[in-house]
Design an enzyme around this catalytic site. Sequence first.
Site, PDB file in Angstrom:
ATOM      1  N   GLU A  29      25.227  42.523  37.822  1.00  0.00           N
ATOM      2  CA  GLU A  29      25.865  41.722  36.776  1.00  0.00           C
ATOM      3  C   GLU A  29      24.872  40.869  35.995  1.00  0.00           C
ATOM      4  O   GLU A  29      25.262  39.963  35.263  1.00  0.00           O
ATOM      5  CB  GLU A  29      26.966  40.859  37.396  1.00  0.00           C
ATOM      6  CG  GLU A  29      28.050  41.723  38.029  1.00  0.00           C
ATOM      7  CD  GLU A  29      29.219  40.929  38.570  1.00  0.00           C
ATOM      8  OE1 GLU A  29      29.186  39.689  38.486  1.00  0.00           O
ATOM      9  OE2 GLU A  29      30.169  41.554  39.065  1.00  0.00           O
ATOM     10  N   ASP A  76      41.278  36.934  43.760  1.00  0.00           N
ATOM     11  CA  ASP A  76      40.886  38.213  43.152  1.00  0.00           C
ATOM     12  C   ASP A  76      41.414  39.335  44.036  1.00  0.00           C
ATOM     13  O   ASP A  76      42.469  39.907  43.774  1.00  0.00           O
ATOM     14  CB  ASP A  76      39.374  38.274  42.996  1.00  0.00           C
ATOM     15  CG  ASP A  76      38.874  39.632  42.495  1.00  0.00           C
ATOM     16  OD1 ASP A  76      39.698  40.426  41.990  1.00  0.00           O
ATOM     17  OD2 ASP A  76      37.668  39.913  42.613  1.00  0.00           O
ATOM     18  N   GLN A  97      28.621  36.515  47.086  1.00  0.00           N
ATOM     19  CA  GLN A  97      28.355  37.527  46.067  1.00  0.00           C
ATOM     20  C   GLN A  97      27.907  36.957  44.726  1.00  0.00           C
ATOM     21  O   GLN A  97      27.073  37.554  44.051  1.00  0.00           O
ATOM     22  CB  GLN A  97      29.631  38.351  45.863  1.00  0.00           C
ATOM     23  CG  GLN A  97      29.466  39.573  44.990  1.00  0.00           C
ATOM     24  CD  GLN A  97      30.650  40.499  45.149  1.00  0.00           C
ATOM     25  OE1 GLN A  97      30.737  41.250  46.107  1.00  0.00           O
ATOM     26  NE2 GLN A  97      31.590  40.433  44.219  1.00  0.00           N
ATOM     27  N   ASP A 144      31.767  32.861  43.939  1.00  0.00           N
ATOM     28  CA  ASP A 144      32.594  33.984  44.385  1.00  0.00           C
ATOM     29  C   ASP A 144      31.994  34.506  45.684  1.00  0.00           C
ATOM     30  O   ASP A 144      31.105  35.353  45.664  1.00  0.00           O
ATOM     31  CB  ASP A 144      32.647  35.094  43.337  1.00  0.00           C
ATOM     32  CG  ASP A 144      33.429  36.318  43.832  1.00  0.00           C
ATOM     33  OD1 ASP A 144      34.075  36.222  44.895  1.00  0.00           O
ATOM     34  OD2 ASP A 144      33.379  37.367  43.159  1.00  0.00           O
ATOM     35  N   LYS A 204      41.751  41.294  36.199  1.00  0.00           N
ATOM     36  CA  LYS A 204      40.923  42.478  35.970  1.00  0.00           C
ATOM     37  C   LYS A 204      41.852  43.613  35.551  1.00  0.00           C
ATOM     38  O   LYS A 204      42.684  44.052  36.343  1.00  0.00           O
ATOM     39  CB  LYS A 204      40.158  42.871  37.240  1.00  0.00           C
ATOM     40  CG  LYS A 204      39.091  41.875  37.667  1.00  0.00           C
ATOM     41  CD  LYS A 204      38.472  42.293  38.996  1.00  0.00           C
ATOM     42  CE  LYS A 204      37.312  41.400  39.380  1.00  0.00           C
ATOM     43  NZ  LYS A 204      36.794  41.714  40.733  1.00  0.00           N
ATOM     44  N   ARG A 234      34.094  43.865  35.568  1.00  0.00           N
ATOM     45  CA  ARG A 234      33.779  44.438  36.873  1.00  0.00           C
ATOM     46  C   ARG A 234      32.267  44.613  36.961  1.00  0.00           C
ATOM     47  O   ARG A 234      31.564  44.551  35.958  1.00  0.00           O
ATOM     48  CB  ARG A 234      34.456  45.806  37.069  1.00  0.00           C
ATOM     49  CG  ARG A 234      35.953  45.826  37.029  1.00  0.00           C
ATOM     50  CD  ARG A 234      36.638  44.837  37.953  1.00  0.00           C
ATOM     51  NE  ARG A 234      36.395  45.019  39.376  1.00  0.00           N
ATOM     52  CZ  ARG A 234      37.264  45.546  40.241  1.00  0.00           C
ATOM     53  NH1 ARG A 234      38.443  45.962  39.811  1.00  0.00           N
ATOM     54  NH2 ARG A 234      36.991  45.619  41.528  1.00  0.00           N
ATOM     55  N   SER A 235      31.777  44.867  38.167  1.00  0.00           N
ATOM     56  CA  SER A 235      30.324  45.019  38.323  1.00  0.00           C
ATOM     57  C   SER A 235      29.822  46.294  37.654  1.00  0.00           C
ATOM     58  O   SER A 235      28.689  46.356  37.188  1.00  0.00           O
ATOM     59  CB  SER A 235      29.939  44.996  39.801  1.00  0.00           C
ATOM     60  OG  SER A 235      30.660  45.964  40.521  1.00  0.00           O
ATOM     61  N   GLU A 267      36.223  31.607  44.055  1.00  0.00           N
ATOM     62  CA  GLU A 267      37.004  32.853  44.030  1.00  0.00           C
ATOM     63  C   GLU A 267      36.873  33.571  45.369  1.00  0.00           C
ATOM     64  O   GLU A 267      35.773  33.685  45.909  1.00  0.00           O
ATOM     65  CB  GLU A 267      36.471  33.736  42.901  1.00  0.00           C
ATOM     66  CG  GLU A 267      37.072  35.117  42.827  1.00  0.00           C
ATOM     67  CD  GLU A 267      36.328  35.988  41.827  1.00  0.00           C
ATOM     68  OE1 GLU A 267      36.308  37.222  42.020  1.00  0.00           O
ATOM     69  OE2 GLU A 267      35.746  35.450  40.865  1.00  0.00           O
ATOM     70  N   LYS A 287      34.944  35.518  32.994  1.00  0.00           N
ATOM     71  CA  LYS A 287      33.860  35.821  33.931  1.00  0.00           C
ATOM     72  C   LYS A 287      33.308  37.184  33.530  1.00  0.00           C
ATOM     73  O   LYS A 287      33.980  38.199  33.700  1.00  0.00           O
ATOM     74  CB  LYS A 287      34.434  35.847  35.347  1.00  0.00           C
ATOM     75  CG  LYS A 287      33.438  36.186  36.421  1.00  0.00           C
ATOM     76  CD  LYS A 287      34.145  36.243  37.763  1.00  0.00           C
ATOM     77  CE  LYS A 287      33.227  36.840  38.796  1.00  0.00           C
ATOM     78  NZ  LYS A 287      33.903  37.061  40.079  1.00  0.00           N
TER      79      LYS A 287
END
Length: 430
Positions: A205, A312, A163, A242, A337, A366-367, A285, A388
């Site tokens: 992102e 995560d 990702q 990730d 998060k 977050r995205s 991650e 991040k």
Amino acid sequence: MTAIVDIIGREILDSRGNPTVEVDVVLEDGAVGRAAVPSGASTGAHEAVELRDGDKERYFGKGVLKAVEAVNGEIFDALGGMDAEQQVQIDEIMIGLDGTPNKSRLGANAILGVSLAVAKAAAESFDMPLYRYVGGTSARTLPVPMMNIINGGVHADNPIDFQEFMIMPIGAPSFSEALRMGAEVFHTLKKSLHDEGHNTNVGDEGGFAPNLKSADEALTYIMRAIEKAGYKPGEDIALALDPASSEFFKNGSYVYEGEKKARNIDAQAKYLAELVGRYPIVSIEDGMAEDDFEGWKQVTELIGDKCQLVGDDLFVTNVERLSDGIKNGRANSILIKVNQIGTLTETLAAIEMAYKAGYTAVMSHRSGETEDSTIADLAVASNCGQIKTGSLARADRTAKYNQLLRIEQELGGQAKFAGRAALKAFRYLD
């Protein structure tokens, strides 16, 4: 002075054009705190639940009017008149009011919006920046950014299974210099991709989403971009991944559609170890799926002393899952998060537990983001040393970087950039 006199919830749009919750908390002295709640695309099965309306005639069921109603109704009724500085009690009241283990009745999006807005209102009332209000006088560490410059998986429409492919300017002397270094690599990568006929549109992102088939191919492009920009891979700028492995873990195997290959649990752990051996990768991650506990233990034993292994989906910012992971030797770091758990108090508790166990913590976006930059302040408040928050494109990402630039300037000579020390627990950076 800090008594809550009004709480106003509203529906706004996030960076993907989906509805999300924004909350204003108004205090007796006129101070106002505002917070907007992010939303994820690859969400862990054990996350707190964001409440969506489910009305297919409106935003295809993704509306958040029920959560907004909870903010303006039940939550305000319970919190009206309380002092905003009573953060722990306020968060506990909302958790009790919801009454479910995953905040599914009122919605984690409703509860988090209020929780963060309360803290911001209190900070405003005391005429303090949020990082100072939450973190106290010791809050002065600027985090190393993890910059997501190639996107794959559910964050992009391309064949790459992993990702996120990120760069970390660990050799920079300051946050502002780290940002500059990252931006230069980002633009160098864009030119390289363009010159070789790849699409340079960006994903959720802000990273590029070229049609590459494997992690090796993506990492090779990034290594070349670092060198072309005038930096040394592993010394000036390190790499981070990730894979978001839960997204392609099927029936006990990791299914790589782009590579047209499947790896069992042993092979997946060994593959990650091979990548760490071939590239200056300092952080991975979700290298294993969220409930693949045996896989997590294997990969931690295999490369846990060589690489930061961040949980995560494994931990979802939840102290119970983190505690279990610590006891059983899973991972050595936690991704933080705020919307995975739903209150500021619980977020800070997860960070504290990680620190006590010798785990690192990485503050994360977050995205689906907004212009809200709260996590930048929380990264400094917690002295976590890593953040991040996407690439060097899209205002919803750069909003956080720009806030960190402001904080660094405000701190002046007191500011300390985490740099390599953010990863000092791992011998490859000794």
